[in-house]
Design a protein around this motif. Structure first.
Motif, PDB file in Angstrom:
ATOM      1  N   GLU A   1      -8.155   0.122 -24.591  1.00  0.00           N
ATOM      2  CA  GLU A   1      -8.515   1.091 -23.560  1.00  0.00           C
ATOM      3  C   GLU A   1      -9.379   0.387 -22.511  1.00  0.00           C
ATOM      4  N   GLY A   2      -9.092   0.649 -21.255  1.00  0.00           N
ATOM      5  CA  GLY A   2      -9.822  -0.006 -20.179  1.00  0.00           C
ATOM      6  C   GLY A   2      -9.096  -1.200 -19.594  1.00  0.00           C
ATOM      7  N   ALA A   3      -7.959  -1.576 -20.188  1.00  0.00           N
ATOM      8  CA  ALA A   3      -7.115  -2.623 -19.609  1.00  0.00           C
ATOM      9  C   ALA A   3      -6.299  -2.040 -18.458  1.00  0.00           C
ATOM     10  N   GLU A   4      -5.898  -2.903 -17.519  1.00  0.00           N
ATOM     11  CA  GLU A   4      -5.132  -2.448 -16.360  1.00  0.00           C
ATOM     12  C   GLU A   4      -3.927  -3.356 -16.131  1.00  0.00           C
ATOM     13  N   ILE A   5      -2.791  -2.731 -15.874  1.00  0.00           N
ATOM     14  CA  ILE A   5      -1.575  -3.462 -15.494  1.00  0.00           C
ATOM     15  C   ILE A   5      -0.926  -2.717 -14.340  1.00  0.00           C
ATOM     16  N   PHE A   6      -0.653  -3.451 -13.270  1.00  0.00           N
ATOM     17  CA  PHE A   6       0.009  -2.886 -12.099  1.00  0.00           C
ATOM     18  C   PHE A   6       1.283  -3.692 -11.841  1.00  0.00           C
ATOM     19  N   ALA A   7       2.406  -3.002 -11.698  1.00  0.00           N
ATOM     20  CA  ALA A   7       3.671  -3.699 -11.496  1.00  0.00           C
ATOM     21  C   ALA A   7       4.486  -3.001 -10.421  1.00  0.00           C
ATOM     22  N   LYS A   8       5.123  -3.820  -9.574  1.00  0.00           N
ATOM     23  CA  LYS A   8       5.951  -3.281  -8.499  1.00  0.00           C
ATOM     24  C   LYS A   8       7.205  -4.139  -8.348  1.00  0.00           C
ATOM     25  N   PRO A   9       8.177  -3.964  -9.224  1.00  0.00           N
ATOM     26  CA  PRO A   9       9.457  -4.663  -9.038  1.00  0.00           C
ATOM     27  C   PRO A   9      10.292  -3.949  -7.972  1.00  0.00           C
ATOM     28  N   GLU A  10      10.950  -4.731  -7.109  1.00  0.00           N
ATOM     29  CA  GLU A  10      11.742  -4.147  -6.019  1.00  0.00           C
ATOM     30  C   GLU A  10      13.076  -4.857  -5.878  1.00  0.00           C
ATOM     31  N   LEU A  11      14.098  -4.063  -5.573  1.00  0.00           N
ATOM     32  CA  LEU A  11      15.403  -4.576  -5.175  1.00  0.00           C
ATOM     33  C   LEU A  11      15.738  -4.009  -3.803  1.00  0.00           C
ATOM     34  N   ILE A  12      16.057  -4.896  -2.853  1.00  0.00           N
ATOM     35  CA  ILE A  12      16.490  -4.465  -1.523  1.00  0.00           C
ATOM     36  C   ILE A  12      17.867  -5.064  -1.301  1.00  0.00           C
ATOM     37  N   ILE A  13      18.880  -4.208  -1.217  1.00  0.00           N
ATOM     38  CA  ILE A  13      20.271  -4.673  -1.241  1.00  0.00           C
ATOM     39  C   ILE A  13      20.999  -4.220   0.016  1.00  0.00           C
ATOM     40  N   PHE A  14      21.553  -5.194   0.742  1.00  0.00           N
ATOM     41  CA  PHE A  14      22.337  -4.897   1.939  1.00  0.00           C
ATOM     42  C   PHE A  14      23.828  -5.196   1.732  1.00  0.00           C
ATOM     43  N   ALA A  15      24.185  -5.864   0.646  1.00  0.00           N
ATOM     44  CA  ALA A  15      25.589  -6.138   0.326  1.00  0.00           C
ATOM     45  C   ALA A  15      26.134  -5.013  -0.548  1.00  0.00           C
ATOM     46  N   ASP A  16      27.462  -4.886  -0.603  1.00  0.00           N
ATOM     47  CA  ASP A  16      28.043  -3.760  -1.342  1.00  0.00           C
ATOM     48  C   ASP A  16      28.840  -4.183  -2.575  1.00  0.00           C
TER      49      ASP A  16
END
Length: 216
Positions: A132-147
């Motif tokens: 308790e009191g630990a911190e984890i921040f995550a922001k994985p992103e995918l940006i896709i312009f192909a189809d």
């Protein structure tokens, strides 16, 4: 820059208490292969940042990492991988643990540009909050312009599996040892296959030392 058909294995180890800031930029030509592994033990401020441009068709990237955050330690793994050519592949797996007062951060972005058809890109982050009191921040992103691509990403953060811990305890393993074994098994999946044996052994030893409280 990795020339056509070139291969590079890059290992980054961060330790110590002072601020640690690092940034690398890499460009892959056709058929080039990059394997990167980052082990971050955290500091008052530690950030390892990597930018990769996949400029040639058929290039391959494996970019994994582990962060270990004790009390008062901050570890940030940031990456941007840009697919600008077709038929390339990316695999990224980041795993980390944080104790009370520790903070782990993962910021990962994969960009697939319009001409990068047949891209195969997978990005995953998994974190364990050990106290308790630990911190984890995550922001994985995918940006896709192909189809015409195969892309996926995922993110989890939670506590140690209590059922797995109970099973280990029921087999007579002391609790501290059982926790260390489970955490170690969780983390080691992120070490890429095929590393030289001496490097693989050294990385596993550093993780074991941290889990046993022997690291500085």
């Amino acid at each position: 820059t990795l020339a056509p058909g070139a291969a590079l294995t890059r290992i980054v180890i961060q330790s110590g208490q002072g601020p640690a800031l690092s940034m690398a930029r890499m460009r892959l030509e056709a058929g080039a292969r990059l394997t990167q592994f980052v082990l971050v033990e955290g500091a008052r401020l530690a950030r390892i940042e990597t930018h990769v441009e996949i400029a040639g068709e058929g290039a391959q990237v494996t970019m994994n990492g582990i962060y270990l955050c004790a009390e008062g330690r901050h570890a940030d793994l940031t990456s941007i991988i840009t697919h600008a050519a077709a038929n390339a592949r990316t695999r990224q797996l980041i795993k980390g643990v944080a104790k009370k007062g520790g903070r782990g951060v993962f910021q990962g972005k994969i960009v697939v540009e319009r001409g990068a058809q047949k891209t195969d890109a997978r990005q995953y982050h998994h974190g364990l909050l050990l106290e308790e009191g630990a911190e984890i921040f995550a922001k994985p992103e995918l940006i896709i312009f192909a189809d015409d691509v195969q892309c996926a990403h995922g993110n989890t953060a939670g506590a140690l599996d209590e059922q797995a811990l109970f099973y280990a305890l029921s087999r007579g393993i002391p609790e501290r040892e059982a926790r260390a074994l489970l955490i170690e098994a969780f983390l080691l999946e992120a070490i890429p296959e095929g590393l030289p044996e001496n490097i693989d052994t050294a990385l596993r030893a550093r993780i074991g030392d941290w889990l046993q409280g022997r690291s500085t």
